[in-house]
Scaffold this motif. Structure first.
Motif, short mmCIF file in Angstrom:
data_model
loop_
_atom_site.label_atom_id
_atom_site.label_comp_id
_atom_site.label_asym_id
_atom_site.label_seq_id
_atom_site.Cartn_x
_atom_site.Cartn_y
_atom_site.Cartn_z
N HIS A 48 6.96 4.53 6.10
CA HIS A 48 7.62 3.06 6.29
C HIS A 48 8.36 2.93 7.49
CE1 HIS A 48 7.10 2.03 2.03
NE2 HIS A 48 7.58 3.19 1.51
N GLU A 49 9.10 3.64 8.06
CA GLU A 49 9.85 3.49 9.15
C GLU A 49 8.87 3.40 10.46
OE1 GLU A 49 13.24 3.34 9.85
OE2 GLU A 49 13.35 3.34 7.69
N HIS A 50 7.70 4.00 10.11
CA HIS A 50 6.67 4.04 11.33
C HIS A 50 6.30 2.51 11.66
CE1 HIS A 50 3.59 5.45 14.10
NE2 HIS A 50 2.80 4.72 13.47
N GLU A 91 0.83 -1.12 0.03
CA GLU A 91 0.08 0.03 0.05
C GLU A 91 0.86 1.26 0.07
OE1 GLU A 91 -3.32 0.58 -0.06
OE2 GLU A 91 -3.87 -1.32 -0.27
N LEU A 92 1.85 1.06 0.80
CA LEU A 92 2.81 2.49 1.04
C LEU A 92 3.74 2.40 -0.47
CD1 LEU A 92 3.87 2.16 4.72
CD2 LEU A 92 2.24 3.81 3.51
N THR A 93 3.95 1.40 -1.10
CA THR A 93 4.65 1.62 -2.16
C THR A 93 3.94 2.25 -3.32
OG1 THR A 93 6.02 -0.17 -1.74
CG2 THR A 93 6.03 0.32 -3.95
N ALA A 94 2.46 1.83 -3.22
CA ALA A 94 1.64 2.26 -4.16
C ALA A 94 1.36 4.01 -4.04
CB ALA A 94 0.36 1.76 -4.13
N VAL A 95 1.44 4.26 -2.63
CA VAL A 95 1.19 5.91 -2.37
C VAL A 95 2.55 6.36 -3.13
CG1 VAL A 95 1.11 7.43 -0.57
CG2 VAL A 95 -0.38 5.37 -0.45
N LYS A 96 3.57 5.97 -2.53
CA LYS A 96 4.86 6.73 -3.09
C LYS A 96 5.00 6.64 -4.68
CE LYS A 96 10.05 6.17 -2.64
NZ LYS A 96 10.28 6.46 -4.11
N THR A 97 4.52 5.50 -5.23
CA THR A 97 4.64 5.63 -6.55
C THR A 97 3.94 6.69 -7.31
OG1 THR A 97 5.12 3.10 -6.70
CG2 THR A 97 4.06 4.23 -8.66
N ALA A 98 2.65 6.68 -6.86
CA ALA A 98 1.56 7.80 -7.29
C ALA A 98 2.26 9.21 -6.95
CB ALA A 98 0.31 7.90 -6.41
#
Length: 102
Positions: free
Chosen positions: A98-100, A32-39
């Motif tokens: 990500h660190e969180h 999910e976070l990777t998708a947010v970062k990609t966007a």
């Protein structure tokens, strides 16, 4: 990204984000976070491309005016070439989220 573009950063409630991902598997959270970062990277790339085009158009207008006024265009030409040939700067999104979750 907001800071990079001098925009007022949104208020981020990290506790709310943590609750959203509560109980999910780590790999699902990372996806999910990777998708947010990609966007976010795509938005940044588009903004940089538009800013670059705005600058090139402004420089071209300046060059046209200088030609009409019988003035040299060397400096404007050089700026246009440098801007055109410049590699697109990649703005990295912070991985604080990500660190969180690690």
């Amino acid at each position: 990204m907001a800071k990079h573009y001098r925009l007022d950063p949104p208020d981020v409630d990290f506790e709310r984000i943590a609750r959203f991902f509560e109980g999910r598997k780590e790999k699902d959270v990372r996806r999910e976070l990777t998708a947010v970062k990609t966007a976010a990277d795509e938005v940044n790339k588009e903004m940089l491309a538009r800013a670059r085009n705005i600058l090139l158009n402004a420089l071209n207008d300046m060059r046209t005016k200088q030609i009409k006024d019988c003035l040299p265009t060397d400096l404007v030409d050089e700026l246009m070439v440098k801007l055109y040939e410049a590699k697109q700067k990649r703005f990295l999104i912070s991985e604080a989220c990500h660190e969180h979750y690690r």
